[in-house]
Write a protein that holds these residues in place. Structure first.
Motif, PDB file in Angstrom:
ATOM      1  N   ALA A 165       0.827  -1.211   0.000  1.00 52.17           N
ATOM      2  CA  ALA A 165       0.000   0.000   0.000  1.00 52.17           C
ATOM      3  C   ALA A 165       0.858   1.257   0.000  1.00 52.17           C
ATOM      4  O   ALA A 165       0.547   2.242  -0.690  1.00 52.17           O
ATOM      5  N   VAL A 166       1.940   1.246   0.758  1.00 51.44           N
ATOM      6  CA  VAL A 166       2.843   2.399   0.779  1.00 51.44           C
ATOM      7  C   VAL A 166       3.413   2.663  -0.616  1.00 51.44           C
ATOM      8  O   VAL A 166       3.504   3.817  -1.065  1.00 51.44           O
ATOM      9  N   GLU A 167       3.780   1.600  -1.313  1.00 53.09           N
ATOM     10  CA  GLU A 167       4.290   1.774  -2.680  1.00 53.09           C
ATOM     11  C   GLU A 167       3.229   2.401  -3.583  1.00 53.09           C
ATOM     12  O   GLU A 167       3.524   3.256  -4.419  1.00 53.09           O
ATOM     13  N   GLY A 168       1.978   1.997  -3.382  1.00 51.74           N
ATOM     14  CA  GLY A 168       0.902   2.530  -4.215  1.00 51.74           C
ATOM     15  C   GLY A 168       0.660   4.003  -3.995  1.00 51.74           C
ATOM     16  O   GLY A 168       0.582   4.787  -4.952  1.00 51.74           O
ATOM     17  N   PHE A 169       0.547   4.429  -2.727  1.00 48.31           N
ATOM     18  CA  PHE A 169       0.268   5.847  -2.524  1.00 48.31           C
ATOM     19  C   PHE A 169       1.497   6.703  -2.829  1.00 48.31           C
ATOM     20  O   PHE A 169       1.363   7.871  -3.201  1.00 48.31           O
ATOM     21  N   THR A 170       2.694   6.120  -2.689  1.00 54.84           N
ATOM     22  CA  THR A 170       3.904   6.860  -3.060  1.00 54.84           C
ATOM     23  C   THR A 170       3.877   7.234  -4.533  1.00 54.84           C
ATOM     24  O   THR A 170       4.177   8.383  -4.910  1.00 54.84           O
ATOM     25  N   LYS A 171       3.525   6.283  -5.386  1.00 49.74           N
ATOM     26  CA  LYS A 171       3.481   6.570  -6.824  1.00 49.74           C
ATOM     27  C   LYS A 171       2.428   7.628  -7.145  1.00 49.74           C
ATOM     28  O   LYS A 171       2.667   8.546  -7.944  1.00 49.74           O
ATOM     29  N   SER A 172       1.266   7.520  -6.534  1.00 50.97           N
ATOM     30  CA  SER A 172       0.205   8.489  -6.807  1.00 50.97           C
ATOM     31  C   SER A 172       0.568   9.887  -6.330  1.00 50.97           C
ATOM     32  O   SER A 172       0.329  10.888  -7.016  1.00 50.97           O
ATOM     33  N   ILE A 182       8.066  18.373  -5.784  1.00 50.38           N
ATOM     34  CA  ILE A 182       8.093  17.578  -4.557  1.00 50.38           C
ATOM     35  C   ILE A 182       8.222  16.118  -4.968  1.00 50.38           C
ATOM     36  O   ILE A 182       7.342  15.557  -5.627  1.00 50.38           O
ATOM     37  N   ARG A 183       9.337  15.527  -4.599  1.00 52.78           N
ATOM     38  CA  ARG A 183       9.624  14.147  -4.970  1.00 52.78           C
ATOM     39  C   ARG A 183       9.202  13.205  -3.847  1.00 52.78           C
ATOM     40  O   ARG A 183       9.375  13.520  -2.669  1.00 52.78           O
ATOM     41  N   VAL A 184       8.642  12.045  -4.217  1.00 49.30           N
ATOM     42  CA  VAL A 184       8.163  11.074  -3.229  1.00 49.30           C
ATOM     43  C   VAL A 184       8.684   9.695  -3.635  1.00 49.30           C
ATOM     44  O   VAL A 184       8.386   9.216  -4.733  1.00 49.30           O
ATOM     45  N   ASN A 185       9.462   9.072  -2.762  1.00 51.95           N
ATOM     46  CA  ASN A 185      10.068   7.776  -3.058  1.00 51.95           C
ATOM     47  C   ASN A 185      10.037   6.881  -1.836  1.00 51.95           C
ATOM     48  O   ASN A 185       9.735   7.328  -0.719  1.00 51.95           O
ATOM     49  N   THR A 186      10.382   5.630  -2.042  1.00 53.02           N
ATOM     50  CA  THR A 186      10.533   4.699  -0.920  1.00 53.02           C
ATOM     51  C   THR A 186      11.930   4.085  -0.943  1.00 53.02           C
ATOM     52  O   THR A 186      12.567   3.983  -1.993  1.00 53.02           O
ATOM     53  N   ILE A 187      12.373   3.691   0.231  1.00 55.84           N
ATOM     54  CA  ILE A 187      13.545   2.835   0.377  1.00 55.84           C
ATOM     55  C   ILE A 187      13.045   1.492   0.883  1.00 55.84           C
ATOM     56  O   ILE A 187      12.257   1.421   1.832  1.00 55.84           O
ATOM     57  N   CYS A 188      13.493   0.419   0.250  1.00 59.35           N
ATOM     58  CA  CYS A 188      12.984  -0.921   0.552  1.00 59.35           C
ATOM     59  C   CYS A 188      14.120  -1.823   1.007  1.00 59.35           C
ATOM     60  O   CYS A 188      14.778  -2.486   0.193  1.00 59.35           O
ATOM     61  N   PRO A 189      14.364  -1.877   2.306  1.00 60.42           N
ATOM     62  CA  PRO A 189      15.463  -2.706   2.810  1.00 60.42           C
ATOM     63  C   PRO A 189      15.083  -4.181   2.910  1.00 60.42           C
ATOM     64  O   PRO A 189      13.912  -4.542   3.020  1.00 60.42           O
ATOM     65  N   THR A 190      16.104  -5.009   2.920  1.00 60.25           N
ATOM     66  CA  THR A 190      15.953  -6.397   3.309  1.00 60.25           C
ATOM     67  C   THR A 190      15.979  -6.468   4.834  1.00 60.25           C
ATOM     68  O   THR A 190      15.769  -5.461   5.517  1.00 60.25           O
ATOM     69  N   PHE A 191      16.257  -7.617   5.395  1.00 60.33           N
ATOM     70  CA  PHE A 191      16.349  -7.751   6.847  1.00 60.33           C
ATOM     71  C   PHE A 191      17.574  -6.989   7.346  1.00 60.33           C
ATOM     72  O   PHE A 191      18.702  -7.270   6.939  1.00 60.33           O
ATOM     73  N   THR A 243       9.393   6.114  -7.199  1.00 64.57           N
ATOM     74  CA  THR A 243      10.060   4.834  -7.374  1.00 64.57           C
ATOM     75  C   THR A 243      10.555   4.287  -6.055  1.00 64.57           C
ATOM     76  O   THR A 243      10.459   4.934  -5.009  1.00 64.57           O
ATOM     77  N   SER A 244      11.111   3.084  -6.104  1.00 62.46           N
ATOM     78  CA  SER A 244      11.603   2.385  -4.925  1.00 62.46           C
ATOM     79  C   SER A 244      13.087   2.115  -5.085  1.00 62.46           C
ATOM     80  O   SER A 244      13.520   1.637  -6.136  1.00 62.46           O
ATOM     81  N   LEU A 245      13.847   2.396  -4.046  1.00 58.33           N
ATOM     82  CA  LEU A 245      15.263   2.050  -4.023  1.00 58.33           C
ATOM     83  C   LEU A 245      15.404   0.798  -3.165  1.00 58.33           C
ATOM     84  O   LEU A 245      15.269   0.844  -1.943  1.00 58.33           O
TER      85      LEU A 245
END
Length: 254
Positions: A165-172, A182-191, A243-245
């Motif tokens: 869901a976070v990925e979805g609203f980030t893109k929108s 205004i840039r909106v992105n996510t960082i997606c870590p592993t464990f 996007t997602s890093l």
């Protein structure tokens, strides 16, 4: 010949708000942004750890302030952000996981995880953006998501759902606020090794699964996130939005 010049990774003169800053990834992000020159506002529910972190960072010459806040309290969060802002940078690292088989998910657990990971994140991001829009300023808004926003996993149906869901609203949001720079992105870590993940690492079966999935052959450390958050916050990432890093050691490569 005129050579191109590398955009600055420095954040001098910028104001950043880091939610979930009292420990783990949030704490590391706060330190990274402050090291790059930003004035960082540390946000979490309690004051003890925040004040201790502030004292340690201040002693090392960093610019830091503390704002005790539960981002699940939408009204108080919006009021505080409006009063204290505008902030040029947001890093939202506040999050919650309660892992069970999907058949054992309780409604209270579902509500608690969703309330923080989705609703809290959504309205905090919106609050920071509203301040920037009113001030007619550009900004970089970063939500700490997860590799689980791109795959599924046993016992993690609710957690995966919230991060998708976070990925979805980030893109929108990136589409909506892009014309305002205004840039909106996510960082997606592993464990990542933090106090919250230690129970997982103490489980031999879980560690076998993790080691098989991470192609680089090791779990993550909070330092693995620090360079990425400075990059996304800085002018070096000026054309990156929506996007997602992925910082997952190759987990999602197959």
């Amino acid at each position: 010949m005129t050579l191109p010049k590398t955009p600055s990774f420095r954040l001098d003169g910028k104001r950043a708000l880091v939610a979930g800053a009292s420990s783990g990834i949030g704490q590391a992000c706060a330190v990274a942004l402050a090291e790059a020159g930003a004035h960082v506002t540390l946000v979490a529910r309690g004051t003890g750890k925040l004040n201790a972190l502030k004292d340690e960072m201040t002693a090392q010459g960093m610019q830091v302030s503390v704002l005790p806040l539960d981002i699940c309290d939408i009204a108080k969060t919006e009021t505080a952000v409006a009063d204290q802002g505008p902030y040029d940078i947001l890093v939202n690292s506040a999050g919650l996981a309660r892992h069970t088989p999907a058949t054992d998910t309780t409604e209270p657990d579902y509500d608690a995880v969703t309330n923080l990971n989705v609703k809290g994140a959504y309205f905090l991001t919106r609050a920071i953006a509203k301040g920037l829009l009113i001030a007619n300023k550009p900004g970089s808004l970063i939500n700490i998501s997860s590799q689980m926003a791109h795959v599924g996993a046993i016992d993690r149906a609710v957690y995966c759902g919230t991060k998708h869901a976070v990925e979805g609203f980030t893109k929108s949001m990136a589409i909506e606020w892009g014309p305002h720079q205004i840039r909106v992105n996510t960082i997606c870590p592993t464990f990542i090794r933090t106090p919250l993940t230690e129970p997982t690492f103490s489980n031999p079966d879980r560690m076998k699964w993790i080691n098989e999935k991470i192609k680089l052959g090791r779990i993550g450390e909070v330092e693995d996130i620090m360079g990425a958050v400075v990059f996304l916050a800085s002018d070096a990432a000026a054309l990156i939005t929506g996007t997602s890093l992925l910082i997952d050691g190759g987990w999602t490569a197959d």
